[in-house]
Design a protein around this motif. Structure first.
Motif, mmCIF file in Angstrom:
data_model
loop_
_atom_site.group_PDB
_atom_site.id
_atom_site.type_symbol
_atom_site.label_atom_id
_atom_site.label_comp_id
_atom_site.label_asym_id
_atom_site.label_seq_id
_atom_site.Cartn_x
_atom_site.Cartn_y
_atom_site.Cartn_z
ATOM 1 N N THR A 158 0.398 -1.193 -0.053
ATOM 2 C CA THR A 158 -0.362 0.302 0.210
ATOM 3 C C THR A 158 0.502 0.797 0.070
ATOM 4 O OG1 THR A 158 0.052 0.045 2.697
ATOM 5 C CG2 THR A 158 -1.769 -1.364 1.013
ATOM 6 N N ARG A 169 -13.844 3.956 1.175
ATOM 7 C CA ARG A 169 -12.923 2.799 0.086
ATOM 8 C C ARG A 169 -13.882 3.166 -1.369
ATOM 9 N NH1 ARG A 169 -16.349 -2.455 2.924
ATOM 10 N NH2 ARG A 169 -18.235 -1.830 1.800
ATOM 11 N N TYR A 208 -8.411 -4.935 4.172
ATOM 12 C CA TYR A 208 -8.861 -3.489 3.959
ATOM 13 C C TYR A 208 -10.154 -2.711 3.241
ATOM 14 C CZ TYR A 208 -3.597 -4.083 5.362
ATOM 15 O OH TYR A 208 -2.634 -4.717 4.886
ATOM 16 N N TRP A 209 -10.712 -3.138 2.287
ATOM 17 C CA TRP A 209 -11.940 -2.786 2.349
ATOM 18 C C TRP A 209 -12.867 -3.378 3.128
ATOM 19 C CZ3 TRP A 209 -13.786 -0.267 -2.652
ATOM 20 C CH2 TRP A 209 -14.945 -0.500 -3.220
ATOM 21 N N GLN A 239 -12.628 -3.215 6.219
ATOM 22 C CA GLN A 239 -12.507 -3.399 6.979
ATOM 23 C C GLN A 239 -12.503 -1.085 7.214
ATOM 24 O OE1 GLN A 239 -8.728 -3.585 8.531
ATOM 25 N NE2 GLN A 239 -8.971 -5.800 9.283
ATOM 26 N N SER A 240 -12.796 -1.288 6.227
ATOM 27 C CA SER A 240 -12.428 1.034 6.177
ATOM 28 C C SER A 240 -14.386 1.420 5.382
ATOM 29 C CB SER A 240 -11.517 1.158 5.126
ATOM 30 O OG SER A 240 -11.738 2.483 4.760
ATOM 31 N N TYR A 295 -8.659 2.922 0.326
ATOM 32 C CA TYR A 295 -9.635 2.978 1.425
ATOM 33 C C TYR A 295 -8.726 4.002 2.940
ATOM 34 C CZ TYR A 295 -5.614 0.320 3.351
ATOM 35 O OH TYR A 295 -4.081 -0.046 3.769
ATOM 36 N N GLU A 296 -9.647 4.488 3.025
ATOM 37 C CA GLU A 296 -9.154 5.529 4.293
ATOM 38 C C GLU A 296 -8.545 4.712 5.911
ATOM 39 O OE1 GLU A 296 -10.135 9.375 5.113
ATOM 40 O OE2 GLU A 296 -11.295 8.615 6.363
ATOM 41 N N GLU A 297 -7.491 5.489 6.276
ATOM 42 C CA GLU A 297 -6.917 4.310 7.565
ATOM 43 C C GLU A 297 -6.766 5.290 8.644
ATOM 44 O OE1 GLU A 297 -3.668 1.369 8.994
ATOM 45 O OE2 GLU A 297 -4.844 1.172 7.300
ATOM 46 N N GLN A 298 -6.735 5.521 9.795
ATOM 47 C CA GLN A 298 -6.584 5.671 10.482
ATOM 48 C C GLN A 298 -5.608 5.365 10.833
ATOM 49 O OE1 GLN A 298 -7.887 8.711 11.202
ATOM 50 N NE2 GLN A 298 -6.604 9.799 13.149
ATOM 51 N N TRP A 299 -4.604 6.096 11.166
ATOM 52 C CA TRP A 299 -2.672 5.581 10.642
ATOM 53 C C TRP A 299 -2.557 6.014 12.246
ATOM 54 C CZ3 TRP A 299 1.605 5.860 6.583
ATOM 55 C CH2 TRP A 299 1.867 4.967 6.250
ATOM 56 N N PRO A 341 -5.595 10.222 9.008
ATOM 57 C CA PRO A 341 -6.322 10.083 8.698
ATOM 58 C C PRO A 341 -5.416 9.661 7.131
ATOM 59 C CG PRO A 341 -7.052 11.804 8.348
ATOM 60 C CD PRO A 341 -6.355 12.057 9.495
#
Length: 198
Positions: free
Chosen positions: A131, A192, A185-186, A188-189, A154-158, A164
């Motif tokens: 990614t 997406r 990941y799809w 969980q987000s 997809y967006e993730e809170q890193w 974000p």
């Protein structure tokens, strides 16, 4: 500790090997550089002592596993690591890499990654993912050079930066199952999507 679980790899210009405690200064140099770590989830290291903690928690733990793919990237004409390349042993088989900026734009990461992918295929790993932050398209260029294919964003809170980030997921199937897509990941987000023309 048996080193066969992380066999050293050699390419035209590089030696890929395990990190050791003798590499703490190099680890600190790599992981403390703010520019190198801009698009990575952790904060730059502040001391060699922190590098020691990183070595024990990130590298030694992997080297205790039956297969561990956390490599130091070393030039053949130099001893100290100039970067790292990892392939996860969890379900994502995620590929990650970092390189000191004075060695950028020489295709060293691509060369290292090809060797690691060859070892993964030899060991029967069915696929790899990788990614990149959409603000860091150069990393995506490495993935494309490896033959990886874009699947979705997809967006993730890193963490631990707690920001974000929109990521693009690339995948390369190594076992011939070309239609497989890693969907974790799809799933969980909540944000997406698939981008056209990536």
């Amino acid at each position: 500790m048996d080193s066969t679980n992380t066999p050293a790899l050699e390419t035209e210009r590089l030696i890929l090997r395990r990190f050791t405690e003798k590499d703490l200064d190099a680890l600190f140099h790599i992981y403390s550089d703010e520019e190198v770590n801009t698009y990575l989830p952790w904060f730059p290291l502040a001391s060699v002592e922190e590098a020691g903690v990183l070595f024990k928690e990130k590298y030694l733990e992997v080297y205790r596993q039956p297969h561990g793919y956390h490599y130091a990237i070393c030039l053949k004409n130099g001893q100290a690591p100039v970067g790292y390349i990892h392939a996860g042993t969890d379900g994502s088989h995620d590929l990650g890499y970092g390189l000191l900026k004075e060695f950028w734009h020489r295709s060293l990461v691509t060369e290292a990654a090809r060797a690691v992918v060859g070892q993964l295929k030899k060991d029967g790993v069915p696929f790899i993912t990788a990614t990149h932050d959409i603000r860091n398209p150069r990393s995506g260029g490495v993935m494309k050079q490896l033959g990886m294919h874009y699947q979705y964003s997809y967006e993730e809170q890193w963490q631990p930066k707690d920001i974000p980030v929109i990521f693009r997921l690339y995948q390369l199937n190594l076992d011939g199952q070309e239609n497989r897509v890693y969907m974790e990941y799809w799933n969980q987000s909540s944000i997406r999507f698939k981008e056209a023309g990536v």
